[in-house]
Design an enzyme around this catalytic site. Sequence first.
Site, PDB file in Angstrom:
ATOM      1  N   CYS A 133      70.691  57.930  20.435  1.00  0.00           N
ATOM      2  CA  CYS A 133      71.343  57.916  19.133  1.00  0.00           C
ATOM      3  C   CYS A 133      71.191  59.272  18.468  1.00  0.00           C
ATOM      4  O   CYS A 133      70.144  59.918  18.601  1.00  0.00           O
ATOM      5  CB  CYS A 133      70.703  56.867  18.229  1.00  0.00           C
ATOM      6  N   HIS A 143      66.167  55.845  23.158  1.00  0.00           N
ATOM      7  CA  HIS A 143      66.459  55.862  21.732  1.00  0.00           C
ATOM      8  C   HIS A 143      66.263  57.275  21.215  1.00  0.00           C
ATOM      9  O   HIS A 143      65.448  58.031  21.743  1.00  0.00           O
ATOM     10  CB  HIS A 143      65.509  54.940  20.982  1.00  0.00           C
TER      11      HIS A 143
END
Length: 510
Positions: free
Chosen positions: A204, A162
């Site tokens: 991300c 992430h």
Amino acid sequence: MAARGSALAGFIAVSCLVAATAAARPAFLTLPGERPDDFKGDIWALLIAGSAGWGNYRHQADVLHAYQVLRHGGVKEDNIVVMVQDDLIDNPFNPHPGKIFNRPGGSNVAAGVKPDYTGAAVNSKTFLSVLQGEQTYTAIGSSGKTIKSGPEDRVFVYFADHGAPGILGMPNGAFLYADELLGALANKSAANGFRDMVLYIEACESGSIFEGMLDDSMDIYATTASNAYESSWGTYCPGMDRPPPPEFTTCLGDLYSVAFLENSERYDLREESLDKQYQRVRRRTSNNGTYAMGSHVMQYGSLTIDAEPVADYLGAANTGDGSAENGLLGATDGEDEPVMGALPQREADLLPLWLAVQRAAPGAPRAAARAELAAVLDTRRAVDEAARGTMAALLSQPAVLAALQAKYAYVNLLLPAAALQDSNAAAEVAAPVVEQFVSAPLPRAAGLPLVDDWSCLRAMVGAWEAGCGKLDQYGMQYTRLFANLCNAGIGAQDMATAAARTCRASALAA
Ligand SMILES: *[C@@H]1O[C@H](CO)[C@@H](O)[C@H](O)[C@H]1NC(C)=O
Ligand SMILES: *[C@@H]1O[C@H](CO)[C@@H](O)[C@H](O)[C@H]1NC(C)=O
């Protein structure tokens, strides 16, 4: 190495709707049939999965798969450092104990891997030390291996996890901030620690790590799964086209990662340039140019490096024989890339919980599974509300409102003039401004980094966490809000007050 890098600032996209297009390499840089340089040194590789837990299976699977590709390519075991939480092999949810898979029908990517850093040792501080070749972590269970590369060597760094604006996640401790990563790269460059370095980052908003941060002065080339404003995507998830076998409740891979890994198994990497791989991976990660389920793969840094063969980083024995991980996906030239099902990273985590509800026996087991999912969704909602509440509290402070009006024209556009005379009234009618700050991307001018003052961003995160609890892999997305506040000159003290006030009654407060 300069040339195309100087054009970088011009072509960096400021909108997630605009794909970056690299300008063509000047022809004089390579002569026909000639490799751009002779490679005399060694290959070193640092592979890290920045997450833990069953819902994040895919990140460690990607990283273990990268290890297999490097070994198949002939890169020495001693030169590869693997950092993974290592909580999956024996995970109670693992339907195949002892094995990890990165694609349906693929082979066990954990075979023969002895991770160098596991558990608590997987943190940003250790990562930066290992990258710089500093042997600072000596805990039992870690190999102590570091990247001891020299001036003739090539270094490959791969990260899967992430991310959020300006930061990469870590399974333990603080986030890895872009300025810290770039500082370590600058140190290693100054110490003649490599000839060229290539970083591949799956996360991300991963473009925000390099945008405005990595110029062409250090012989470092990076590609990222997404631009600075969008999600990266998990793939090979239950229920999608190309699903894992039914016993799996989690995604096996990530779109950009499996695109470069399967590409590396399919093609002769002595012939394939980094640029060619970038073009192919970009196409596949866009999901056949639709971007409906997919992201914009980006290039940063010394773009002349991308004329070098991928073999210089992943190993020359990767000749496309397909035997590494029987990687037969990925189109050959002239074909369409496969269109893959995909899920945004922050939704992919929820899939195992949702499937647990579907698959639980009626009655108490299903109620328990439902409660577990609901608890996670409640925490997410609480973070979203706290971000909005904190922003509204900040707007009610006259000095903060004035600073935001001075910096961001839309604050004046969205708040009626009468409200602006009275900061208390402003807070009440501020919903659109709050929404803009919290959820809209607010692009910075091309070539500017996310934030002018990275210490401010770190302090803002600290101030938020003191009032509202640790930012998790969902809440980390609010770093863009914090960065926008920093860029308007708002300090962490204002954030501390607003967050404490907002979260006092919230379940988030520690
Ligand atoms: C880079 O080197 C300097 C000087 O040794 C050091 O203070 C700094 O912490 C290093 N940066 C990182 C990110 O390790
Ligand atoms: C990919 O896009 C091309 C051009 O838009 C289209 O003709 C083709 O059918 C698409 N392929 C798939 C597999 O969807």
